[in-house]
Design a protein around this motif. Structure first.
Motif, PDB file in Angstrom:
ATOM      1  N   LEU A  35       0.928  -1.125   0.135  1.00  0.00           N
ATOM      2  CA  LEU A  35      -0.061   0.251  -0.349  1.00  0.00           C
ATOM      3  C   LEU A  35       1.019   0.767  -0.043  1.00  0.00           C
ATOM      4  O   LEU A  35       1.159   1.610   1.124  1.00  0.00           O
ATOM      5  N   ALA A  36       1.323   1.543  -1.164  1.00  0.00           N
ATOM      6  CA  ALA A  36       2.730   2.168  -0.738  1.00  0.00           C
ATOM      7  C   ALA A  36       1.720   4.418  -1.114  1.00  0.00           C
ATOM      8  O   ALA A  36       2.744   4.402  -0.380  1.00  0.00           O
ATOM      9  N   GLU A  37       0.543   4.180  -1.356  1.00  0.00           N
ATOM     10  CA  GLU A  37       0.288   5.039  -1.295  1.00  0.00           C
ATOM     11  C   GLU A  37      -0.506   5.735   0.092  1.00  0.00           C
ATOM     12  O   GLU A  37      -0.193   6.823   0.368  1.00  0.00           O
ATOM     13  N   LEU A  38      -0.671   4.735   0.664  1.00  0.00           N
ATOM     14  CA  LEU A  38      -0.394   4.993   2.112  1.00  0.00           C
ATOM     15  C   LEU A  38      -0.001   5.237   3.118  1.00  0.00           C
ATOM     16  O   LEU A  38       0.636   5.677   3.548  1.00  0.00           O
ATOM     17  N   ALA A  39       0.938   4.235   2.443  1.00  0.00           N
ATOM     18  CA  ALA A  39       2.939   4.427   3.245  1.00  0.00           C
ATOM     19  C   ALA A  39       2.979   6.152   3.017  1.00  0.00           C
ATOM     20  O   ALA A  39       3.633   7.184   4.208  1.00  0.00           O
ATOM     21  N   ARG A  40       2.690   6.507   1.731  1.00  0.00           N
ATOM     22  CA  ARG A  40       3.520   8.097   1.293  1.00  0.00           C
ATOM     23  C   ARG A  40       2.106   8.523   1.998  1.00  0.00           C
ATOM     24  O   ARG A  40       3.421  10.139   2.932  1.00  0.00           O
ATOM     25  N   MET A  41       1.542   8.526   3.165  1.00  0.00           N
ATOM     26  CA  MET A  41       0.779   9.682   3.447  1.00  0.00           C
ATOM     27  C   MET A  41       1.721   9.917   5.114  1.00  0.00           C
ATOM     28  O   MET A  41       1.372  10.851   5.761  1.00  0.00           O
ATOM     29  N   PHE A  42       2.191   9.107   5.338  1.00  0.00           N
ATOM     30  CA  PHE A  42       3.443   9.355   6.649  1.00  0.00           C
ATOM     31  C   PHE A  42       5.141   9.018   6.639  1.00  0.00           C
ATOM     32  O   PHE A  42       5.149   9.182   7.739  1.00  0.00           O
ATOM     33  N   ALA A  43       4.883  10.319   5.782  1.00  0.00           N
ATOM     34  CA  ALA A  43       6.332   9.853   4.953  1.00  0.00           C
ATOM     35  C   ALA A  43       6.690  10.633   6.037  1.00  0.00           C
ATOM     36  O   ALA A  43       6.097  12.159   5.169  1.00  0.00           O
ATOM     37  N   GLY A  44       7.985  11.258   6.394  1.00  0.00           N
ATOM     38  CA  GLY A  44       8.519  12.685   6.985  1.00  0.00           C
ATOM     39  C   GLY A  44       7.422  13.172   7.876  1.00  0.00           C
ATOM     40  O   GLY A  44       7.776  14.341   8.260  1.00  0.00           O
ATOM     41  N   ILE A  45       6.634  12.263   8.406  1.00  0.00           N
ATOM     42  CA  ILE A  45       5.963  12.785   9.659  1.00  0.00           C
ATOM     43  C   ILE A  45       6.503  13.075  11.044  1.00  0.00           C
ATOM     44  O   ILE A  45       5.793  13.543  11.797  1.00  0.00           O
ATOM     45  N   GLU A  46       7.191  12.173  11.596  1.00  0.00           N
ATOM     46  CA  GLU A  46       8.037  12.865  12.331  1.00  0.00           C
ATOM     47  C   GLU A  46       8.328  14.084  12.982  1.00  0.00           C
ATOM     48  O   GLU A  46       8.988  14.409  11.939  1.00  0.00           O
ATOM     49  N   ARG A  50       0.717  18.803  14.253  1.00  0.00           N
ATOM     50  CA  ARG A  50      -0.755  18.251  15.433  1.00  0.00           C
ATOM     51  C   ARG A  50      -1.476  18.087  14.351  1.00  0.00           C
ATOM     52  O   ARG A  50      -1.917  16.900  13.873  1.00  0.00           O
ATOM     53  N   GLY A  51      -1.798  19.338  13.817  1.00  0.00           N
ATOM     54  CA  GLY A  51      -2.721  19.385  12.067  1.00  0.00           C
ATOM     55  C   GLY A  51      -2.416  18.698  11.028  1.00  0.00           C
ATOM     56  O   GLY A  51      -2.807  17.961  10.434  1.00  0.00           O
ATOM     57  N   GLN A  52      -0.367  18.754  11.170  1.00  0.00           N
ATOM     58  CA  GLN A  52      -0.512  17.867   9.836  1.00  0.00           C
ATOM     59  C   GLN A  52      -0.970  16.479  10.246  1.00  0.00           C
ATOM     60  O   GLN A  52      -1.297  15.576   9.331  1.00  0.00           O
ATOM     61  N   LEU A  53      -0.121  15.819  11.558  1.00  0.00           N
ATOM     62  CA  LEU A  53      -0.653  14.401  11.385  1.00  0.00           C
ATOM     63  C   LEU A  53      -2.110  14.159  11.879  1.00  0.00           C
ATOM     64  O   LEU A  53      -2.785  13.268  11.131  1.00  0.00           O
ATOM     65  N   GLU A  54      -3.009  15.281  12.471  1.00  0.00           N
ATOM     66  CA  GLU A  54      -4.063  14.770  12.315  1.00  0.00           C
ATOM     67  C   GLU A  54      -5.145  14.857  11.033  1.00  0.00           C
ATOM     68  O   GLU A  54      -5.716  13.902  10.053  1.00  0.00           O
ATOM     69  N   ALA A  55      -4.278  15.881   9.684  1.00  0.00           N
ATOM     70  CA  ALA A  55      -5.000  15.291   8.958  1.00  0.00           C
ATOM     71  C   ALA A  55      -4.515  13.868   8.039  1.00  0.00           C
ATOM     72  O   ALA A  55      -4.937  13.175   7.138  1.00  0.00           O
ATOM     73  N   SER A  56      -2.958  13.479   7.427  1.00  0.00           N
ATOM     74  CA  SER A  56      -2.795  12.369   8.214  1.00  0.00           C
ATOM     75  C   SER A  56      -3.467  11.154   8.306  1.00  0.00           C
ATOM     76  O   SER A  56      -3.495  10.376   7.355  1.00  0.00           O
ATOM     77  N   ARG A  58      -6.462  11.429   8.963  1.00  0.00           N
ATOM     78  CA  ARG A  58      -8.288  10.904   8.909  1.00  0.00           C
ATOM     79  C   ARG A  58      -7.947  10.936   6.842  1.00  0.00           C
ATOM     80  O   ARG A  58      -9.171  10.502   6.681  1.00  0.00           O
ATOM     81  N   ASN A  59      -7.287  11.925   6.554  1.00  0.00           N
ATOM     82  CA  ASN A  59      -6.700  11.065   5.306  1.00  0.00           C
ATOM     83  C   ASN A  59      -6.542   9.425   4.361  1.00  0.00           C
ATOM     84  O   ASN A  59      -7.445   8.930   3.972  1.00  0.00           O
ATOM     85  N   ALA A  60      -5.781   9.064   5.677  1.00  0.00           N
ATOM     86  CA  ALA A  60      -5.470   7.627   5.476  1.00  0.00           C
ATOM     87  C   ALA A  60      -6.803   6.943   6.214  1.00  0.00           C
ATOM     88  O   ALA A  60      -7.252   5.937   5.602  1.00  0.00           O
ATOM     89  N   LEU A  61      -7.617   6.987   6.772  1.00  0.00           N
ATOM     90  CA  LEU A  61      -8.532   6.802   7.248  1.00  0.00           C
ATOM     91  C   LEU A  61     -10.020   6.690   6.332  1.00  0.00           C
ATOM     92  O   LEU A  61     -10.438   5.916   5.530  1.00  0.00           O
ATOM     93  N   ARG A  62     -10.230   7.926   5.476  1.00  0.00           N
ATOM     94  CA  ARG A  62     -10.957   7.581   4.805  1.00  0.00           C
ATOM     95  C   ARG A  62     -10.628   7.180   2.810  1.00  0.00           C
ATOM     96  O   ARG A  62     -10.731   6.402   2.668  1.00  0.00           O
ATOM     97  N   TRP A  63      -8.828   7.224   3.066  1.00  0.00           N
ATOM     98  CA  TRP A  63      -7.984   6.054   1.790  1.00  0.00           C
ATOM     99  C   TRP A  63      -8.732   4.701   2.013  1.00  0.00           C
ATOM    100  O   TRP A  63      -9.462   3.721   1.280  1.00  0.00           O
ATOM    101  N   LEU A  64      -8.604   4.168   3.500  1.00  0.00           N
ATOM    102  CA  LEU A  64      -9.188   2.833   3.610  1.00  0.00           C
ATOM    103  C   LEU A  64     -10.630   2.309   3.687  1.00  0.00           C
ATOM    104  O   LEU A  64     -11.199   1.297   4.253  1.00  0.00           O
ATOM    105  N   ALA A  65     -11.272   3.337   3.954  1.00  0.00           N
ATOM    106  CA  ALA A  65     -12.377   3.148   4.549  1.00  0.00           C
ATOM    107  C   ALA A  65     -13.500   1.849   3.190  1.00  0.00           C
ATOM    108  O   ALA A  65     -12.846   2.539   2.104  1.00  0.00           O
ATOM    109  N   GLY A  66     -14.091   1.542   3.272  1.00  0.00           N
ATOM    110  CA  GLY A  66     -14.056   0.439   2.804  1.00  0.00           C
ATOM    111  C   GLY A  66     -13.839  -0.608   1.981  1.00  0.00           C
ATOM    112  O   GLY A  66     -13.692  -1.800   1.269  1.00  0.00           O
ATOM    113  N   LYS A  67     -12.336  -0.759   2.499  1.00  0.00           N
ATOM    114  CA  LYS A  67     -11.321  -1.834   2.403  1.00  0.00           C
ATOM    115  C   LYS A  67     -11.159  -2.181   3.829  1.00  0.00           C
ATOM    116  O   LYS A  67     -10.931  -2.736   4.430  1.00  0.00           O
TER     117      LYS A  67
END
Length: 88
Positions: A35-46, A50-56, A58-67
């Motif tokens: 799941l390269a796209e999902l992994a990229r959502m968290f690249a360099g997140i360290e 907080r806002g950027q972490l929250e957005a990442s 939530r975007n990941a949860l949306r991306w995984l919805a229905g899977k």
């Protein structure tokens, strides 16, 4: 995260290091699952704000919805999401 079902312990007191550690585990699991796209959502997140972490997360949860085959990743992301208010 293994392919068989495990009980996820609900932890609500993770600090930044704990949250970032969980995100690193999620990123590694996503890469291992192809799941390269999902992994990229968290690249360099360290160290991100907080806002950027929250957005990442939530975007990941949306991306995984229905899977439903990725329910373990969703559970770990939800655990991280629950702990995001701990970031100051």
């Amino acid at each position: 995260m293994s392919s068989h079902e495990k009980t996820l312990k609900l932890v609500t007191n993770l600090d930044r290091a704990g949250i970032e550690s969980r995100i690193a585990e999620i990123r590694s699991a996503a890469q291992a699952a192809g799941l390269a796209e999902l992994a990229r959502m968290f690249a360099g997140i360290e160290g991100a704000p907080r806002g950027q972490l929250e957005a990442s997360v939530r975007n990941a949860l949306r991306w995984l919805a229905g899977k439903p085959e990725h329910a373990a990743l969703v559970a770990h992301l939800e655990l991280v999401e629950i702990n995001l208010p701990n970031l100051k």
